[in-house]
Design a protein around this motif. Structure first.
Motif, PDB file in Angstrom:
ATOM      1  N   ARG A   1     -33.689  14.487 -29.520  1.00  0.00           N
ATOM      2  CA  ARG A   1     -32.700  13.428 -29.763  1.00  0.00           C
ATOM      3  C   ARG A   1     -32.139  13.032 -28.410  1.00  0.00           C
ATOM      4  O   ARG A   1     -32.106  13.843 -27.471  1.00  0.00           O
ATOM      5  CB  ARG A   1     -31.583  13.884 -30.706  1.00  0.00           C
ATOM      6  N   ALA A   2     -31.697  11.799 -28.296  1.00  0.00           N
ATOM      7  CA  ALA A   2     -31.187  11.296 -27.018  1.00  0.00           C
ATOM      8  C   ALA A   2     -29.982  10.408 -27.298  1.00  0.00           C
ATOM      9  O   ALA A   2     -29.798   9.916 -28.415  1.00  0.00           O
ATOM     10  CB  ALA A   2     -32.263  10.514 -26.274  1.00  0.00           C
ATOM     11  N   TYR A   3     -29.161  10.217 -26.268  1.00  0.00           N
ATOM     12  CA  TYR A   3     -27.959   9.391 -26.446  1.00  0.00           C
ATOM     13  C   TYR A   3     -28.257   7.904 -26.405  1.00  0.00           C
ATOM     14  O   TYR A   3     -27.425   7.100 -26.830  1.00  0.00           O
ATOM     15  CB  TYR A   3     -26.900   9.778 -25.405  1.00  0.00           C
ATOM     16  N   ALA A   4     -29.420   7.528 -25.893  1.00  0.00           N
ATOM     17  CA  ALA A   4     -29.761   6.099 -25.894  1.00  0.00           C
ATOM     18  C   ALA A   4     -31.266   5.908 -25.772  1.00  0.00           C
ATOM     19  O   ALA A   4     -31.923   6.572 -24.956  1.00  0.00           O
ATOM     20  CB  ALA A   4     -29.049   5.380 -24.745  1.00  0.00           C
TER      21      ALA A   4
ATOM     22  N   GLN B   1     -31.783  17.707 -22.305  1.00  0.00           N
ATOM     23  CA  GLN B   1     -30.526  17.003 -22.044  1.00  0.00           C
ATOM     24  C   GLN B   1     -29.671  17.775 -21.045  1.00  0.00           C
ATOM     25  O   GLN B   1     -29.021  17.169 -20.177  1.00  0.00           O
ATOM     26  CB  GLN B   1     -29.755  16.769 -23.348  1.00  0.00           C
TER      27      GLN B   1
ATOM     28  N   GLN C   1     -27.190  -1.588 -33.977  1.00  0.00           N
ATOM     29  CA  GLN C   1     -27.123  -0.305 -33.266  1.00  0.00           C
ATOM     30  C   GLN C   1     -26.451  -0.558 -31.927  1.00  0.00           C
ATOM     31  O   GLN C   1     -26.939  -1.370 -31.122  1.00  0.00           O
ATOM     32  CB  GLN C   1     -28.537   0.215 -33.067  1.00  0.00           C
TER      33      GLN C   1
ATOM     34  N   ASP D   1     -31.408   8.811 -14.999  1.00  0.00           N
ATOM     35  CA  ASP D   1     -30.211   9.581 -14.671  1.00  0.00           C
ATOM     36  C   ASP D   1     -29.004   8.643 -14.878  1.00  0.00           C
ATOM     37  O   ASP D   1     -29.168   7.477 -15.253  1.00  0.00           O
ATOM     38  CB  ASP D   1     -30.287  10.053 -13.209  1.00  0.00           C
ATOM     39  N   ASP D   2     -27.800   9.114 -14.653  1.00  0.00           N
ATOM     40  CA  ASP D   2     -26.633   8.226 -14.668  1.00  0.00           C
ATOM     41  C   ASP D   2     -26.911   7.045 -13.745  1.00  0.00           C
ATOM     42  O   ASP D   2     -27.279   7.237 -12.586  1.00  0.00           O
ATOM     43  CB  ASP D   2     -25.387   8.971 -14.184  1.00  0.00           C
TER      44      ASP D   2
ATOM     45  N   THR E   1     -30.860   8.609 -20.812  1.00  0.00           N
ATOM     46  CA  THR E   1     -31.203   7.354 -21.481  1.00  0.00           C
ATOM     47  C   THR E   1     -32.698   7.083 -21.323  1.00  0.00           C
ATOM     48  O   THR E   1     -33.232   7.173 -20.211  1.00  0.00           O
ATOM     49  CB  THR E   1     -30.398   6.193 -20.870  1.00  0.00           C
TER      50      THR E   1
ATOM     51  N   LEU F   1     -30.935  16.885 -17.670  1.00  0.00           N
ATOM     52  CA  LEU F   1     -30.531  15.537 -17.237  1.00  0.00           C
ATOM     53  C   LEU F   1     -29.038  15.463 -16.968  1.00  0.00           C
ATOM     54  O   LEU F   1     -28.601  14.714 -16.080  1.00  0.00           O
ATOM     55  CB  LEU F   1     -30.945  14.498 -18.284  1.00  0.00           C
ATOM     56  N   ASP F   2     -28.243  16.231 -17.718  1.00  0.00           N
ATOM     57  CA  ASP F   2     -26.791  16.230 -17.500  1.00  0.00           C
ATOM     58  C   ASP F   2     -26.439  16.721 -16.097  1.00  0.00           C
ATOM     59  O   ASP F   2     -25.340  16.456 -15.605  1.00  0.00           O
ATOM     60  CB  ASP F   2     -26.091  17.121 -18.536  1.00  0.00           C
ATOM     61  N   ASP F   3     -27.354  17.426 -15.462  1.00  0.00           N
ATOM     62  CA  ASP F   3     -27.045  18.043 -14.164  1.00  0.00           C
ATOM     63  C   ASP F   3     -28.303  18.086 -13.287  1.00  0.00           C
ATOM     64  O   ASP F   3     -28.600  19.096 -12.644  1.00  0.00           O
ATOM     65  CB  ASP F   3     -26.518  19.465 -14.422  1.00  0.00           C
TER      66      ASP F   3
ATOM     67  N   ASP G   1     -32.232  20.730 -30.388  1.00  0.00           N
ATOM     68  CA  ASP G   1     -32.709  20.203 -29.115  1.00  0.00           C
ATOM     69  C   ASP G   1     -33.903  20.960 -28.545  1.00  0.00           C
ATOM     70  O   ASP G   1     -34.416  20.578 -27.495  1.00  0.00           O
ATOM     71  CB  ASP G   1     -31.552  20.185 -28.105  1.00  0.00           C
TER      72      ASP G   1
ATOM     73  N   ARG H   1     -19.530  10.857 -26.227  1.00  0.00           N
ATOM     74  CA  ARG H   1     -20.846  10.225 -26.382  1.00  0.00           C
ATOM     75  C   ARG H   1     -21.393  10.723 -27.719  1.00  0.00           C
ATOM     76  O   ARG H   1     -21.061  11.816 -28.176  1.00  0.00           O
ATOM     77  CB  ARG H   1     -21.792  10.582 -25.225  1.00  0.00           C
ATOM     78  N   ALA H   2     -22.243   9.917 -28.331  1.00  0.00           N
ATOM     79  CA  ALA H   2     -22.781  10.269 -29.648  1.00  0.00           C
ATOM     80  C   ALA H   2     -24.238   9.852 -29.695  1.00  0.00           C
ATOM     81  O   ALA H   2     -24.684   9.004 -28.919  1.00  0.00           O
ATOM     82  CB  ALA H   2     -21.994   9.580 -30.753  1.00  0.00           C
ATOM     83  N   TYR H   3     -24.981  10.458 -30.625  1.00  0.00           N
ATOM     84  CA  TYR H   3     -26.410  10.143 -30.718  1.00  0.00           C
ATOM     85  C   TYR H   3     -26.670   8.829 -31.447  1.00  0.00           C
ATOM     86  O   TYR H   3     -27.774   8.284 -31.336  1.00  0.00           O
ATOM     87  CB  TYR H   3     -27.168  11.298 -31.376  1.00  0.00           C
ATOM     88  N   ALA H   4     -25.667   8.341 -32.172  1.00  0.00           N
ATOM     89  CA  ALA H   4     -25.876   7.051 -32.845  1.00  0.00           C
ATOM     90  C   ALA H   4     -24.542   6.402 -33.169  1.00  0.00           C
ATOM     91  O   ALA H   4     -23.606   7.065 -33.633  1.00  0.00           O
ATOM     92  CB  ALA H   4     -26.691   7.225 -34.124  1.00  0.00           C
TER      93      ALA H   4
ATOM     94  N   ARG I   1     -19.075  16.344 -19.776  1.00  0.00           N
ATOM     95  CA  ARG I   1     -19.394  15.069 -20.407  1.00  0.00           C
ATOM     96  C   ARG I   1     -18.860  14.962 -21.829  1.00  0.00           C
ATOM     97  O   ARG I   1     -18.629  13.863 -22.326  1.00  0.00           O
ATOM     98  CB  ARG I   1     -20.917  14.875 -20.450  1.00  0.00           C
TER      99      ARG I   1
ATOM    100  N   GLY J   1     -24.421   0.795 -28.222  1.00  0.00           N
ATOM    101  CA  GLY J   1     -24.470   1.836 -27.201  1.00  0.00           C
ATOM    102  C   GLY J   1     -23.536   2.976 -27.561  1.00  0.00           C
ATOM    103  O   GLY J   1     -22.369   2.745 -27.888  1.00  0.00           O
ATOM    104  N   SER J   2     -24.031   4.206 -27.503  1.00  0.00           N
ATOM    105  CA  SER J   2     -23.214   5.362 -27.876  1.00  0.00           C
ATOM    106  C   SER J   2     -23.191   6.417 -26.773  1.00  0.00           C
ATOM    107  O   SER J   2     -22.633   7.487 -26.958  1.00  0.00           O
ATOM    108  CB  SER J   2     -23.753   5.987 -29.167  1.00  0.00           C
ATOM    109  N   ASP J   3     -23.774   6.100 -25.638  1.00  0.00           N
ATOM    110  CA  ASP J   3     -23.900   7.114 -24.587  1.00  0.00           C
ATOM    111  C   ASP J   3     -22.699   7.171 -23.661  1.00  0.00           C
ATOM    112  O   ASP J   3     -22.510   8.169 -22.965  1.00  0.00           O
ATOM    113  CB  ASP J   3     -25.182   6.891 -23.780  1.00  0.00           C
ATOM    114  N   THR J   4     -21.887   6.130 -23.648  1.00  0.00           N
ATOM    115  CA  THR J   4     -20.719   6.125 -22.751  1.00  0.00           C
ATOM    116  C   THR J   4     -19.552   5.434 -23.441  1.00  0.00           C
ATOM    117  O   THR J   4     -19.259   4.275 -23.169  1.00  0.00           O
ATOM    118  CB  THR J   4     -21.013   5.379 -21.429  1.00  0.00           C
TER     119      THR J   4
ATOM    120  N   LEU K   1     -25.629   3.251 -17.563  1.00  0.00           N
ATOM    121  CA  LEU K   1     -26.458   4.098 -18.416  1.00  0.00           C
ATOM    122  C   LEU K   1     -26.086   5.545 -18.148  1.00  0.00           C
ATOM    123  O   LEU K   1     -25.766   5.920 -17.026  1.00  0.00           O
ATOM    124  CB  LEU K   1     -27.945   3.901 -18.108  1.00  0.00           C
ATOM    125  N   SER K   2     -26.151   6.353 -19.180  1.00  0.00           N
ATOM    126  CA  SER K   2     -25.847   7.770 -18.979  1.00  0.00           C
ATOM    127  C   SER K   2     -27.137   8.569 -18.856  1.00  0.00           C
ATOM    128  O   SER K   2     -28.208   8.139 -19.311  1.00  0.00           O
ATOM    129  CB  SER K   2     -24.992   8.294 -20.120  1.00  0.00           C
ATOM    130  N   ALA K   3     -27.025   9.734 -18.242  1.00  0.00           N
ATOM    131  CA  ALA K   3     -28.193  10.583 -17.987  1.00  0.00           C
ATOM    132  C   ALA K   3     -28.913  10.901 -19.292  1.00  0.00           C
ATOM    133  O   ALA K   3     -28.293  11.295 -20.279  1.00  0.00           O
ATOM    134  CB  ALA K   3     -27.747  11.870 -17.308  1.00  0.00           C
TER     135      ALA K   3
END
Lengths: 327, 327
Positions: free
Chosen positions: A78-81, A36, B115, A148-149, A259, A39-41, A12, B78-81, B11, B117-120, A255-257
């Motif tokens: 890398r990002a979660y979405a 990340q 693909q 953000d979330d 995204t 963004l998580d906080d 990261d 949550r996952a990256y993919a 999270r 959604g993996s963020d939530t 959406l999660s933080a």
């Protein structure tokens, strides 16, 4: 404020605060080690970074160092979405024509979005690894925002409070793989490899009037092999604003933080503005001359993407990528 | 070994090692605080957790505690993919018939993937929040695997060395939103809200002969509102193995550690085995009687998904979800 991520030996990278003129930076690690983590906080951590940003701009930080864009990763390695819209009608009409497909009947009422790979972004100066030049490698110059979330069911008017950052994107596409992939109706999967983002991610307040109504209102400047390829304005022809795109994707999910949401390829009807991808230019050639002329990218081809304010200062730094063979 | 993630105030939750009989657990935090942290460094950390697993099974750990599946999140909150295949031909043919669409011409030669959604992700015992029952809420009982870093261009024969974990999935679908979304040709986006995974993620070595050739070979047991709904075998009719699905998605990209890959809805031609989603049953009713009979899920409807070994032991714990109104 401006933020960036420096490559290190982790997945990261290290979060940096960058000066408003892009020249100096300081590690944000004492507040948030990674983008990340910030963004998580965000609500707890952003104000400390804002203070660091003010000190950095005022030259008050002894541990500040010169920025080297070539050492930066994308703001999120890398990002979660990664949810990419396609909000420029002119682009949709041209690229669908290029592959012999009809625009959707809901073109002007229902935003187009696809979920893209977000687990392995390229850095803004990384090569674009291409296993097979026959795949039709193309760039797409875009704007992207970081959320953000954001709750399910959010309305366009409520979206601005959840937008944290703005950046640029090169959404790499493999044009010759798209028709077969879309024919299966499940999306782009294998035809969209890793994208890259601009060196700097910028808070909307930093952008002044250029960020307005959920749209960036500046030309997005793309060069191909050192020559100006396009500088369409990203504002007026963005049919759906980011506020509308986010409200659309939140219809059935939160959406999660962290995204990332993309605008789609910037495109103007005025042909003198050029294009932000090869597919559009090729289609215009086909319409005008009966034949595609401009080839897709192959090894050694270089694309740069950058946006400037009215004073000519680079807002987000430069995406600068060359197509390279696979390792 | 078996792993799980306990909900806490973060999270990503807390990684646990779980005993082979699902009854006892111990925190994995001294080795890896979260599932993603483990996958980020599997080769360095897995052996320490294997040792912990052996000690846990032997009753040698004083800090072991009783497992309460209701306190667990999905193994990856949550996952990256999250890349979901659709490898059961019988399912594809039936659900496409249900929405009046043709199966793709390449049905048996080119894997279908989307693909997601993996963020939530939802937890395995979380409610399925549904804003509008008219959307046609459906479950899909699936197998999923977790990948380590996997290089672009990997061949099916090379894939097994990169598979780290196996689990179950409930891939929630909003059937009545799918046709309009797929008509836009960019994938399922708003028609696929958050999925849930089984309480326990299990290494392939733990599954013995049931994990063979890149397929799970056991019935996947789904109950709807307390009644057996389906128990199709997940093995023989999985047209593309996980090895083939992964090789397909790696054609143009590498996968990063922690990527989740799904099988698609388990489906057998033998109707006595029932189904793993409502859409299939509804289509069979339509074929047989001219009308859809079984409704989609609404508030209070409960689905459970579980898989057992030959001795009747639950391999992955139970997904057990009830449809609830949005908060």
């Amino acid at each position: 404020m401006k933020l960036a991520t420096r490559k290190n030996n982790t997945r990261d990278g290290e979060l940096l605060v960058v000066s408003s003129d892009n020249t100096r930076a300081v590690s944000a690690a004492p507040v948030a080690p990674t983008m990340q983590a910030l963004l998580d906080d965000w609500s707890a951590k952003a104000s400390a970074l804002d203070a660091l940003y003010a000190d950095l701009n005022a030259g008050r930080l002894a541990d500040a160092f010169a920025v080297d864009e070539s050492l930066l990763h994308s703001p999120f390695p890398r990002a979660y979405a990664w949810i990419d819209g396609s909000a420029y009608i002119n682009h949709i009409v041209l690229v669908r024509k290029a592959r012999g497909a009809e625009p959707p009947a809901t073109l002007e009422t229902d935003p187009l979005v696809y979920q893209g790979g977000s687990d392995t972004f390229l850095g803004p100066r990384d090569g674009i690894p291409l296993a097979n030049p026959d795949w039709g490698c193309d760039f797409e110059s875009e704007i992207a925002i970081v959320m953000d979330d954001t709750p399910q069911g959010v309305t366009p008017d409520e979206v601005p409070q959840y937008i944290r950052l703005v950046m640029l994107c090169n959404d790499v596409s493999l044009r010759n793989l798209i028709p077969a992939e879309l024919a299966k109706s499940f999306g782009f999967f294998v035809s969209k490899p890793s994208s890259a983002f601009s060196p700097f991610a910028v808070t909307p307040d930093e952008l002044g009037e250029a960020w307005n109504g959920g749209r960036m209102h500046r030309p997005l400047v793309t060069h191909l092999n050192g020559e100006l390829y396009g500088n369409p304005d990203s504002g007026p022809e963005m049919h759906f604003s980011f506020h509308e795109i986010v409200a659309h994707v939140c219809k059935t999910r939160a959406l999660s933080a962290g995204t990332i949401v993309g605008s789609g390829t910037i495109s103007n009807k005025d042909r003198s503005k050029g294009s932000s991808c090869l597919a559009e230019k090729r289609m215009i050639e086909k319409i005008d001359t009966g034949a595609f002329v401009t080839p897709f990218m192959t090894y050694g081809d270089r694309v740069t993407i950058e946006m400037f304010n009215e004073q000519g200062d680079s807002l987000f730094g430069r995406i600068d990528q060359t197509v390279v063979p696979m390792d």
